[in-house]
Design an enzyme around this catalytic site. Structure first.
Site: not given
Lengths: 358, 428
Positions: A80, A149
């Site tokens: 990322e 998540h």
């Protein structure tokens, strides 16, 4: 998680002409926004983990690579930090990158690039270089995603000067806001509430899931349109209490309000920074009460900022303490998700509490 | 579960914590540093597969020998005028550093960073690139701007954060930015520029452009995740980028061992990524030029990225806020086996019969005079801390393209505060 990820997702229909509308879920609306912008501007590029050939784990980029080619829509390595750093470099070149971070929970390795680089580039170079990124990322819980998540990290980004933070609550808003974000010359964090990708969720997890087909926000223009950043939406007018919320919680709040019979005014903030302060203040001065609902953890959540701001500006109009209804200050629990989630019970109790002296 | 009685038979573990060879006061002996003969490294074709020349990531590309001669396949065969330009760019960089370091010591600014001993790493590299290739430097490559002809007064205005400062006093001294000169805004955070350079290069390739990117970081910050993210992206997309690691042995007080130098070279990082890796004598201006030129040719012909380790030495402190006498031996720089890049290029030009000590002395004088004269001009625009150099309200400009209400409100508050306090800024 499958039932709310990919089943209903299809590529949004190609626009025939401006003004046409189609029923879309939020994934299709997001896809349509990128499609429209990629067609309008060669400099718009889409990148991220699994976004290319496969079209993204939530299918938000489905069909885009086939339509616009691999140099404009491409898969990336799983870093990322690299995704955002590379996007900043592309922005410096003159592109308009729309990187996807697969889950908001994965965004932390990119924090330095977002906070120290993207957010500060315009300032530190006195406008010589800008970072016109739109960082898309699904966020929030309610899908049994466990602690990696499900998070709602928006207040980490609202704290950073130079970033804008946008969170839609309907397909219509998602598309119009995303187009505005992509056209914006500042870096924007665009958090997509994944629990409502496929339908407005009222917080009753034990009832059958709804889809967007009967919701007015599921009627979406197929072409280009914008919803300006920094403008909240009053989704329900009322005079008893102002409820500030965004994302999934807009729908949970709406249902709880309907059940309670309280004539609440519900404001969907849509953009957290810059905040639509006028709409908020006008409403709280009218109702005299303010409740803030978000799914994120409580301590220094965005509700803290909202509460302080409302107190500073509306104190003499307030008839009850400002209340925050939030997730708890724990990691997002997997099996106890619905005990964590600020659902109808927590909101209903808060409504009673704030209205008790009315 | 393993019981205590089973553990008793195992050898005891010990933790290795690296320690530099020499500390303050120590006698320095660098004879253990392997310095291959100039000209001994082979030069592959720029289009060769990196797997065919792994040894170049562990050796040392050197062109200038001990007699000042340019030897071997990496000799870039520059004409004397180019060599003199290179020498002057390095001399001017050093003169600029001397003057600005002193300005900081005189209280004229808050901060400065010299690149003494490392001038070749930026000057020679910049000369080997095209003028419109995009550079993503760290904070010690002022030689790029000087080589590209950026006005010294603009650099000084920035260092002084004065009213001529194009960055409006918003950045720490020496964190220059010049889009016009292909010089990306310097960050104070380390190696963030690496993936950005790769992204810029990918964009250039995606657009069918012909420009390439180059970036620099120190050996210490190769430990950052950004470095490895950048190498991964660079190799995956064969980005047209040159990634320079300036191994100047010291990251503030931490020697290169804390970035892994005890185990292998920094150029060897390239091997694991399948990237072309070169380890270069960073104090040999011709070797730096040749390696950069070779890497640029690779990038420009879609052969992908190159990682170049420049083996050099940080002759001065990390910055004006650092005193290296507290952690390393003062002898290190004087005993550095690869010498001083300026002296080495000067000796080369003299050996060629294209230069002499008198011309060197005159050039040094001319550089010093130019810097001093420019400094006087720059100081007419003000120095840091002496009065208000920027419009007061500019603090809030450029956070966003358009100023949102909350910044307007805070800006008004600041102006009211200043008025309430009797305008102290204006009086100075």
């Amino acid at each position: 998680m499958n039932d709310i990820t990919s089943e209903e997702a299809r590529i949004a229909p190609t626009p025939e002409r401006e003004g046409d509308t189609a029923r879309m879920n939020m994934i299709q609306a997001v896809n349509s926004a990128m499609d429209v912008m990629m067609a309008r501007d060669d400099n718009v590029v889409v990148m991220g983990e699994d976004v290319g050939y496969f079209g993204g784990v939530f299918r938000a980029t489905a069909g885009l690579q086939k339509k616009y080619g691999k140099t404009r829509v491409f898969d990336t390595p799983i870093t990322e930090c690299g995704i955002i750093g590379v996007a900043i470099g592309m922005g410096a070149y003159g592109l308009r990158p729309v990187p996807e971070i697969q889950f908001a929970d994965y965004i932390y390795p990119a924090l330095d690039q977002l906070v120290s680089e993207a957010a500060r580039l315009r300032y530190r170079s006195a406008g010589e270089f800008i970072a016109p990124l739109t960082v898309r990322s699904p966020f929030g819980g309610g899908i049994f995603g466990g602690q990696t998540h499900s998070q709602s990290p928006e207040s980490i980004f609202t704290h950073v000067s130079g970033l804008k933070t946008v969170i839609p609550a309907t397909p219509y808003d998602a598309k119009g806001l995303l187009i505005s974000c992509i056209e914006d010359n500042d870096p924007v964090i665009f958090f997509e509430p994944k629990r409502i990708y496929n339908g407005p969720f009222d917080g009753h997890w034990d009832r059958p899931a709804k889809n967007w087909s009967n919701h007015p926000g599921g009627e979406v223009p197929t072409g280009y349109y914008r919803i300006p950043l920094g403008k909240a939406s009053v989704v329900r007018e009322g005079d008893a209490v102002t409820i500030l919320c965004y994302g999934t919680m807009v729908h949970v709040v709406a249902d709880s309000v309907a059940e309670s019979g309280v004539n609440a005014e519900i404001i969907d903030l849509r953009t957290l920074v810059p905040l639509d302060i006028d709409t908020i203040v006008e409403s709280v001065k009218k109702t005299g009460r303010c409740m803030i609902v978000h799914e994120a953890t409580r301590t220094q959540g965005f509700g803290s900022e909202l509460s302080a701001t409302v107190q500073e500006r509306c104190f003499y109009h307030l008839e009850a303490p400002i209340l925050r209804v939030t997730g708890f200050d724990t990691p997002y629990p997997h099996s106890l998700e619905w005990a964590y989630f600020p659902g109808p019970v927590r909101i209903g109790q808060a409504l009673k509490e704030i209205m008790k002296d009315a | 579960m393993t019981g205590d009685h089973q553990r008793a038979n195992r050898p005891q573990l010990s933790l290795h914590v690296p320690e530099p060879k020499y500390r303050p006061g120590d006698e320095v002996d660098f004879s253990d540093i392997e310095v291959p003969a100039a000209g001994s490294a082979r030069r592959p074709e720029p289009g060769d597969n990196p797997s065919e020349f792994h040894e170049l990531a562990y050796g040392l590309v050197r062109v200038l020998d001990e007699d000042g001669k340019a030897v071997g396949p990496w000799d870039p065969r520059l004409d004397p005028d180019s060599l003199r330009t290179m020498l002057r760019n390095m001399a001017l960089t050093r003169a600029f550093d001397e003057r600005m370091f002193r300005a900081q010591r005189q209280g004229k600014t808050s901060f400065y960073m010299k690149c003494t001993g490392e001038e070749a790493v930026s000057v020679s590299a910049a000369m080997a690139l095209a003028g419109d290739d995009m550079c993503f430097p760290s904070y010690r490559q002022q030689g790029i701007l000087i080589t590209r002809g950026y006005a010294l007064i603009e650099m000084m205005n920035q260092i002084y954060s004065n009213k001529g400062d194009k960055l409006q006093g918003k950045q720490l001294p020496i964190m220059y930015s010049s889009r016009e000169d292909g010089f990306f805004s310097i960050s104070g955070n380390l190696t963030t520029q690496y993936p950005q350079a790769v992204g810029w290069a990918m964009a250039s390739a995606a657009k069918g452009d012909s420009r390439i990117a180059a970036t620099w970081c120190g050996e210490g910050s190769t430990a950052e995740g950004d470095f490895h993210s950048a190498l991964t992206f660079a190799t995956v997309y064969r980005a047209p980028v040159i990634m320079n690691v300036v191994n100047n042995q010291w990251a503030i007080s931490s020697f290169s061992g804390f970035a892994g130098a005890e185990a292998t070279t920094f150029a060897a990082r390239a091997v694991g990524y399948g990237i072309a890796g070169l380890r270069v004598d960073g104090n040999d201006p011709l070797a730096v030029y040749a390696a950069t030129h070779w890497a640029a040719e690779r990038a420009r012909t879609n052969q992908g990225p190159t990682l170049i380790e420049h083996f050099t030495y940080r002759a001065e402190g990390h910055s004006t806020s650092d005193d290296p006498s507290g952690y390393r031996s003062a002898q290190e720089w004087t005993k550095w086996p690869l010498g001083d890049p300026i002296k080495r290029l000067k000796d080369h030009l003299i050996a060629l019969g294209e230069w002499d000590e008198d011309r060197q002395a005159a050039m040094d004088q001319e550089c010093a005079d130019l810097v001093r004269k420019t400094q006087k001009e720059a100081e007419k625009n003000g120095i840091l801390g002496h009065g208000l150099h920027q419009q007061f309200e500019t603090m809030f400009e450029g956070v966003y393209e358009e100023m949102p209400w909350h910044l307007k409100e805070q800006q008004a508050q600041m102006i009211a505060e200043e008025q309430a306090s009797g305008r102290p800024w204006d009086r100075k």
